[in-house]
Design a protein around this motif. Structure first.
Motif, PDB file in Angstrom:
ATOM      1  N   THR B 117       0.801  -1.217  -0.023  1.00  0.00           N
ATOM      2  CA  THR B 117      -0.150   0.091   0.104  1.00  0.00           C
ATOM      3  C   THR B 117       0.922   1.355   0.288  1.00  0.00           C
ATOM      4  O   THR B 117       0.596   2.215  -0.585  1.00  0.00           O
ATOM      5  N   ASP B 118       1.884   1.130   0.573  1.00  0.00           N
ATOM      6  CA  ASP B 118       2.684   2.299   0.814  1.00  0.00           C
ATOM      7  C   ASP B 118       3.233   2.672  -0.612  1.00  0.00           C
ATOM      8  O   ASP B 118       3.857   3.677  -1.062  1.00  0.00           O
ATOM      9  N   LEU B 119       3.693   1.675  -1.540  1.00  0.00           N
ATOM     10  CA  LEU B 119       4.264   1.538  -2.708  1.00  0.00           C
ATOM     11  C   LEU B 119       3.321   2.610  -3.635  1.00  0.00           C
ATOM     12  O   LEU B 119       3.568   3.243  -4.415  1.00  0.00           O
ATOM     13  N   ILE B 120       2.162   2.141  -3.615  1.00  0.00           N
ATOM     14  CA  ILE B 120       0.968   2.834  -4.503  1.00  0.00           C
ATOM     15  C   ILE B 120       0.741   4.202  -3.754  1.00  0.00           C
ATOM     16  O   ILE B 120       0.519   5.136  -4.810  1.00  0.00           O
ATOM     17  N   LEU B 121       0.794   4.486  -2.694  1.00  0.00           N
ATOM     18  CA  LEU B 121       0.148   5.934  -2.254  1.00  0.00           C
ATOM     19  C   LEU B 121       1.086   6.120  -0.769  1.00  0.00           C
ATOM     20  O   LEU B 121       1.154   5.396  -0.030  1.00  0.00           O
ATOM     21  N   SER B 122       2.171   7.014  -0.742  1.00  0.00           N
ATOM     22  CA  SER B 122       2.894   7.436   0.244  1.00  0.00           C
ATOM     23  C   SER B 122       1.981   8.063   1.162  1.00  0.00           C
ATOM     24  O   SER B 122       2.513   8.107   2.516  1.00  0.00           O
ATOM     25  N   ARG B 123       1.119   8.615   1.225  1.00  0.00           N
ATOM     26  CA  ARG B 123       0.376   9.110   2.464  1.00  0.00           C
ATOM     27  C   ARG B 123      -1.243   9.197   2.089  1.00  0.00           C
ATOM     28  O   ARG B 123      -1.369   9.048   0.933  1.00  0.00           O
ATOM     29  N   GLY B 124      -2.073   9.430   3.065  1.00  0.00           N
ATOM     30  CA  GLY B 124      -3.341   9.657   3.062  1.00  0.00           C
ATOM     31  C   GLY B 124      -4.233   8.497   3.664  1.00  0.00           C
ATOM     32  O   GLY B 124      -3.841   7.446   3.842  1.00  0.00           O
ATOM     33  N   GLY B 125      -5.482   8.689   3.698  1.00  0.00           N
ATOM     34  CA  GLY B 125      -6.310   7.846   4.625  1.00  0.00           C
ATOM     35  C   GLY B 125      -6.439   6.561   4.107  1.00  0.00           C
ATOM     36  O   GLY B 125      -6.726   5.687   4.879  1.00  0.00           O
ATOM     37  N   TYR B 126      -6.610   6.608   2.399  1.00  0.00           N
ATOM     38  CA  TYR B 126      -7.045   5.386   1.988  1.00  0.00           C
ATOM     39  C   TYR B 126      -5.992   4.364   2.461  1.00  0.00           C
ATOM     40  O   TYR B 126      -6.255   3.136   2.452  1.00  0.00           O
ATOM     41  N   LYS B 127      -4.749   4.598   2.428  1.00  0.00           N
ATOM     42  CA  LYS B 127      -3.544   3.621   2.460  1.00  0.00           C
ATOM     43  C   LYS B 127      -3.737   3.004   4.056  1.00  0.00           C
ATOM     44  O   LYS B 127      -3.665   1.898   4.322  1.00  0.00           O
ATOM     45  N   TYR B 128      -3.944   3.837   5.050  1.00  0.00           N
ATOM     46  CA  TYR B 128      -4.059   3.497   6.433  1.00  0.00           C
ATOM     47  C   TYR B 128      -5.376   2.587   6.628  1.00  0.00           C
ATOM     48  O   TYR B 128      -5.343   1.543   7.338  1.00  0.00           O
ATOM     49  N   ALA B 129      -6.384   2.908   5.801  1.00  0.00           N
ATOM     50  CA  ALA B 129      -7.753   2.225   5.786  1.00  0.00           C
ATOM     51  C   ALA B 129      -7.301   0.839   5.347  1.00  0.00           C
ATOM     52  O   ALA B 129      -7.957  -0.274   5.734  1.00  0.00           O
ATOM     53  N   ALA B 130      -6.949   0.820   4.089  1.00  0.00           N
ATOM     54  CA  ALA B 130      -6.710  -0.700   3.302  1.00  0.00           C
ATOM     55  C   ALA B 130      -5.699  -1.465   4.288  1.00  0.00           C
ATOM     56  O   ALA B 130      -5.929  -2.784   4.578  1.00  0.00           O
ATOM     57  N   PHE B 131      -4.778  -1.016   4.792  1.00  0.00           N
ATOM     58  CA  PHE B 131      -3.967  -1.767   5.854  1.00  0.00           C
ATOM     59  C   PHE B 131      -4.608  -2.305   7.087  1.00  0.00           C
ATOM     60  O   PHE B 131      -4.485  -3.473   7.307  1.00  0.00           O
ATOM     61  N   PHE B 132      -5.304  -1.548   7.717  1.00  0.00           N
ATOM     62  CA  PHE B 132      -6.083  -1.934   8.883  1.00  0.00           C
ATOM     63  C   PHE B 132      -7.028  -3.057   8.568  1.00  0.00           C
ATOM     64  O   PHE B 132      -7.277  -3.836   9.269  1.00  0.00           O
ATOM     65  N   ILE B 133      -7.955  -2.693   7.536  1.00  0.00           N
ATOM     66  CA  ILE B 133      -8.874  -3.482   7.187  1.00  0.00           C
ATOM     67  C   ILE B 133      -8.428  -5.060   6.673  1.00  0.00           C
ATOM     68  O   ILE B 133      -8.809  -5.965   7.164  1.00  0.00           O
ATOM     69  N   THR B 134      -7.284  -4.872   5.952  1.00  0.00           N
ATOM     70  CA  THR B 134      -6.533  -6.271   5.725  1.00  0.00           C
ATOM     71  C   THR B 134      -6.224  -6.775   6.955  1.00  0.00           C
ATOM     72  O   THR B 134      -6.187  -8.029   7.336  1.00  0.00           O
ATOM     73  N   VAL B 135      -5.568  -6.273   7.930  1.00  0.00           N
ATOM     74  CA  VAL B 135      -4.865  -6.534   9.241  1.00  0.00           C
ATOM     75  C   VAL B 135      -6.054  -7.256   9.982  1.00  0.00           C
ATOM     76  O   VAL B 135      -5.991  -8.346  10.385  1.00  0.00           O
TER      77      VAL B 135
END
Lengths: 432, 203
Positions: B117-135
């Motif tokens: 996710t960090d590779l695709i988007l270096s900052r922003g809410g989408y990235k953290y949302a995707a990460f936490f939903i996945t975990v």
């Protein structure tokens, strides 16, 4: 025995981790680093005479499409010839070529009909090259549709005197047909938009793909043309020229459109053929690549990884069987804990789902939207590829051991045109 | 602790990461398959492999995946036919392996999802949302699956252990991760197409 099995398992984890890191580096490079462009900005300069080579076997369904696209290409007609090779076709291919040749003098037909002749793409290309008058040869398969400025873009790469061969970008046109064509579109995006461009950016080895590419005449002719006993003449050329010190260029903006296989059977045959040809080249060039004095260490390393791409899926399949055997031998301790963490991570970030982040990066650069949602389905196509690639490897091994002659297996075409109707209608058009 | 069926259920611990601590897992006894049950499973697996390999050409990848699963099950059935006493795992062993594997998977998913996710988007809410939903997905799914699989092996047969481990194992954690990731990239693609997104591009 168990020690060997455990060692093999750990080696495969390392191999997968190496590939995983490689593709993360490529994706990062493509998204965040400065991009190397080809010599496209100088393509208004005096470009050389070129010969477009079209090897065809029973391509009646698609010939009019490629002729139409090529005739619309922006290139000085006085410096362009199209050599259409009819390689033992049994459909209307020869007839259609002749009709077009009558209407357009830049099209030169070459009929290979002698039943005693060897058939196949490399032989057809060699015959075409022997009558071609261009300094640069550009090759297309019959189901490809070049964009208008493709020829200029490809050929301008040769303004750099160390470039021996150049590759353009392939984009499927029938992406919306079914899940398979959508997945192939994603694979192509990852492969060209990210992988090829990143390898070009990093001075590694982009691959000439046998179509939508061009090479210098003198480089091929001095060695007697393509090797007629090999299926992947494209990969062979890439390695032959790279080891001689020539650069392989890639132009991501030189777009050409292809018809992707629409059935899994057709795709399976295609992949098996690619695997067979690629592995033949691997057997021949692995040692030479490792010993090469012209390639830097990192170039050599990446060139070896590229050579192995059609071998590793089989080795992964073997690792899977190894894992099952270890399970029943009660040696599961090796696949629990940290070793297993590495295995799972590497297997899923490179094997099962392909380098999904690389494909996603390519899809993002291409502005794809709903197509990306098919990403999870890559998992099941991985098993399909593993199966067919393994058969291709066995074919290559048998070829090597028995010195068997390799026959060309053509990929099915899906264009809806009726070849006979095309022949007739084009005949009328040509007469007009 | 005693289950209602009379089976003893205990909670054991195993060392996973030195200096971090032990991991707990459920320990109970599973059902060993009879010869007839193993034979039926072997025959059925073989039949399905033959049928699957000959039919449904439009779904080739799925069929190959299914055949691989059936192959693992066939090997397991044959093992219980010929060497039932040599099967090296009890349900408690499986439970331990599952937990070790699952913790490894959670850590791996967190790492890979973070990098991807960090590779695709270096900052922003989408990235953290995707990460936490996945975990979160992986954690919940891993726990639910643990209970379901233990129930299957306890209630029915240890014969299914190999297939559950190899074919219906962590692949599905990753399948979920990629599905969430695909949605994330789709959202980023929309973002990049917008006016504010276009300004982010550096070339």
């Amino acid at each position: 025995m168990v020690t060997i099995m455990k060692t093999y398992f750990i080696i495969m984890i390392l191999v997968m981790l190496i590939y995983m890191v490689r593709h993360i580096v490529f994706s990062y490079n493509r998204l965040y680093s400065q991009q190397k462009i080809s010599c496209r900005d100088i393509y208004d300069s005096d470009l050389p005479k070129i010969s477009v080579l079209l090897p065809m076997h029973n391509e009646g369904k698609v010939i009019p499409l490629i002729f139409k696209s090529l005739l619309e290409c922006e290139y000085d007609p006085d410096k362009l010839e199209i050599i259409a090779v009819n390689d033992h076709s049994t459909d209307a291919t020869g007839e259609i070529i002749d009709h077009y040749a009558k209407a357009y003098p830049i099209i030169r037909p070459l009929h290979r009909l002698d039943p005693d002749q060897q058939r196949g793409k490399p032989v057809a290309l060699n015959d075409a090259m022997s009558i071609a008058s261009g300094e640069i040869f550009v090759v297309f398969d019959a189901d490809y549709r070049p964009s208008k400025n493709l020829l200029k873009k490809l050929v301008s790469a040769f303004c750099d005197p160390i470039v021996g061969v150049v590759m353009g970008r392939v984009i499927p046109v029938n992406t919306g047909t079914n899940l398979l064509t959508n997945l192939l579109n994603l694979e192509r995006t990852g492969g060209y938009q990210v992988d090829q461009q990143a390898r070009y950016n990093l001075n590694l080895l982009p691959q000439y793909g046998g179509t939508v590419g061009a090479f210098r005449k003198e480089l091929l002719m001095k060695d007697g043309g393509f090797d007629e006993h090999i299926l992947a003449e494209d990969t062979e050329l890439t390695y032959r020229l790279a080891l001689e010190g020539w650069r392989v260029a890639y132009d991501n903006s030189a777009e050409c459109y292809e018809e992707a296989p629409e059935t899994w059977d057709a795709r399976g045959k295609q992949v098996r053929r690619w695997s067979r040809g690629h592995n033949e080249v691997m057997f021949r060039y692995l040692g030479r690549t490792l010993r090469s004095q012209r390639l830097r260490f990192i170039q050599k390393f990446d060139a070896v990884l590229l050579l192995m791409v059609y071998t590793v899926p089989f080795l992964l399949g073997l690792a899977f069987l190894d894992c099952i055997a270890l399970f029943f031998l009660g040696k599961m301790s090796i696949i629990a804990g940290w070793v297993f963490v590495l295995f799972v991570g590497a297997f899923n970030a490179w094997g099962n789902f392909a380098p999904f982040y690389e494909i996603a990066a390519g899809a993002l650069l291409d502005g794809m939207k709903n197509e990306i949602l098919a990403l999870p389905a890559l998992c099941f196509s991985f098993y399909f590829y593993m199966w067919n690639i393994s058969f291709g490897l066995f074919d290559a091994l048998i070829d090597m051991v028995t010195n068997r002659r390799v026959d060309w297996i053509k990929t099915d075409r899906y264009a809806e045109s009726d070849p006979d109707k095309i022949a007739v209608s084009n005949g009328k058009a040509a007469e007009k | 602790m005693r289950a209602t069926t009379g089976t003893t259920v205990t909670v054991e611990t195993v060392l996973f990461i030195p200096w971090v601590g032990d991991v707990s897992y459920i320990s109970l006894e599973g059902a060993t398959p009879t010869f007839t049950f193993s034979l039926i499973n072997a025959v059925v697996s073989l039949l399905f492999i033959l049928i699957a390999s000959q039919t449904n050409r439009s779904n080739r990848p799925l069929m190959i995946y299914l055949c691989m699963g059936l192959f693992v099950h066939l090997v397991s059935s044959l093992f219980f036919i010929f060497f039932p006493e040599r099967f090296p795992y009890s349900l408690a062993d499986y439970s331990k392996l599952y937990i070790l594997q699952q913790i490894g998977t959670w850590l791996t998913i967190a790492l890979i999802s973070g990098v991807a996710t960090d590779l695709i988007l270096s900052r922003g809410g989408y990235k953290y949302a995707a990460f936490f939903i996945t975990v979160l997905y992986s954690f919940i799914f891993g726990c639910v699956r643990y209970v379901v699989y233990l129930y299957i092996l306890y209630k029915f047969s240890l014969l299914y252990m190999a297939m559950l481990f190899f074919i219906f194992g962590v692949l599905y954690d990753f399948l979920g991760m990629i599905a969430i990731y695909a949605l994330f990239v789709r959202s980023v693609s929309d973002l990049m197409s917008s006016r504010s997104g276009r300004e982010v591009w550096r070339w």
